[in-house]
Design an enzyme around this catalytic site. Sequence first.
Site, PDB file in Angstrom:
ATOM      1  N   CYS A 108       0.833  -1.206   0.000  1.00 15.80           N
ATOM      2  CA  CYS A 108       0.000   0.000   0.000  1.00 15.80           C
ATOM      3  C   CYS A 108       0.874   1.266   0.000  1.00 15.80           C
ATOM      4  CB  CYS A 108      -0.983  -0.052   1.169  1.00 15.80           C
ATOM      5  SG  CYS A 108      -2.299   1.157   1.001  1.00 15.80           S
ATOM      6  N   HIS A 164      -3.709  -5.411   0.543  1.00 18.85           N
ATOM      7  CA  HIS A 164      -3.124  -5.816   1.834  1.00 18.85           C
ATOM      8  C   HIS A 164      -3.087  -7.340   1.960  1.00 18.85           C
ATOM      9  CE1 HIS A 164      -2.809  -1.901   3.894  1.00 18.85           C
ATOM     10  NE2 HIS A 164      -3.736  -1.559   3.009  1.00 18.85           N
ATOM     11  N   GLU A 209      -1.766  -9.065   4.144  1.00 16.39           N
ATOM     12  CA  GLU A 209      -1.700  -9.526   5.540  1.00 16.39           C
ATOM     13  C   GLU A 209      -3.061  -9.734   6.192  1.00 16.39           C
ATOM     14  OE1 GLU A 209      -1.014  -6.621   4.329  1.00 16.39           O
ATOM     15  OE2 GLU A 209      -1.450  -4.955   5.678  1.00 16.39           O
TER      16      GLU A 209
END
Length: 509
Positions: free
Chosen positions: A80, A168, A170
């Site tokens: 990001c 993202h 994660e």
Amino acid sequence: MSMQKIIILDFGSQTTQLIARRVRELNTFCEVMPYNRYPQEDKDVIGVILSGSPYSVHDKESFRLDLSAFVGKKPVLGICYGAQLMSHEWGGTVEKTDTREYGRAILQTVDSSDILLRGIEAGEQVWMSHGDTITSLPEGFRLSASTENVRFAAYRSEKEPVWGVQFHPEVVHSAIGGRLLHNFVVDICHSRGEWSAASFVSQTVSELQQQLGQDRVILGLSGGVDSTVAAVLLHKAIGNRLTCIFVDHGMLRLNEYEDVMRDYSSLGLNVIGVDASERFFDDLQDVTDPEQKRKIIGRDFVEVFNAEAQKIRDARWLAQGTIYPDRIESLNITGKTIKSHHNVGGLPKDMHLQLCEPLRWLFKDEVRRVGRELGVPDHLTGRHPFPGPGLAVRILGDVTREKVHILQQADAIFIRHLREAGLYDKIWQAGAVLLSTVRSVGVMGDERTYENPVALRAVTSTDAMTADFYPIPYEVLAKVSNEIINKVQGVNRVCYDISSKPPATIEWE
Ligand code: XMP
């Protein structure tokens, strides 16, 4: 820790800690550092991840750093803001989009020759959260994946081991995130996967033996997971040169002091138990202000602990069960450090003790795994967190032995029902709260009652910074309520707390 590691540079994103957890799940050690503190000594570093950020690269106060410290030397993955920052620094363009994009997006094109995206196909779902978008790449960079709204959803450099993703990987909603991080950590950074509970135990035990030599160590036990695992680890390293002190302030759960002392003794720990409840109750008499209660308990705790510690004359170290999230300096927009824990304790004065924190690298779930590896029984490693000042923060108004006794019984009934319904392990933390400043009318048999309500609290969370109430089925709540009102004298009403944090907190105080 001297082993292969990934450095995660934190630009203040709320998901930075999640990146670290995902990397650890790949059996790879990693450290989160403020964005501008890339270590000078980096021979064990096998890769660098740049996190997201609440800033735009166009903000004057946005975080900048010297990328040349690691770019070209170690593989780099920007997530990001991290991806936008690199693109912006090297001549790409990053522009404000009209609408903040938040949530699911579907990959439309994927260049499967990019090693970062190996095994990932168009049609898979990613998770976006951004205001700015990369609209052109610097020279020498190639597009790797797009979504419907974001052309440069993933890119790579043709010259250096540099990758950027707008989404993202994660967060759990990013289905392919685990695969992508695996590709980065294992295939690109060549992690040997040497981080595990077993390797942590053997490495830490030998480091502790070197660090502590023949010195004596004192450790304050609370009955909680962290201090218990820290004690067992130290005990494995230095045996009975570790002395543990367990202070009973009288506000633990029903029978907790006796139960935990028995557990400690079966673990072979050398524990001094101190029943100091009288002093705590005396000092808390008529005190109603929650902050004041905490201060008194904190002060008494330190004094009782210190008095015991002074008796161990030749101790050189004070050990604590501090864990990694307690230490990570999360950057927020104002640059202030957000602290999540309020541990009771302090260094005994005049003793010149050094601090030993063997769990300082671990996340909570890793502490539990290390505990299991060390043979700590599941009922200890799986325990819910419990506040240092104990039931005192779950009694509104002044704290007396009688109120604690009422609350202990209600709490024990609640927790037993959660266990029986198989819910205990699905919940981060649960307990009962005695609303002793409130009275309401009830009827029992032919008699009118005018007694206190009990509130039940059960939340899900990963780090206590945010929490949501757990949807306990009505049948379970009904059983708990029925048994509390029938068996616990002084309680005639039971309520269930359905607030989330924020804006509420977990404890009522
Ligand atoms: P709150 O109530 O702030 O709680 O949402 C967050 C977490 O911290 C625990 N807690 C405490 N722990 N001393 C402690 O050691 C305290 O004074 C204290 N107050 C809250 C709480 O149980 C939850 O896990």
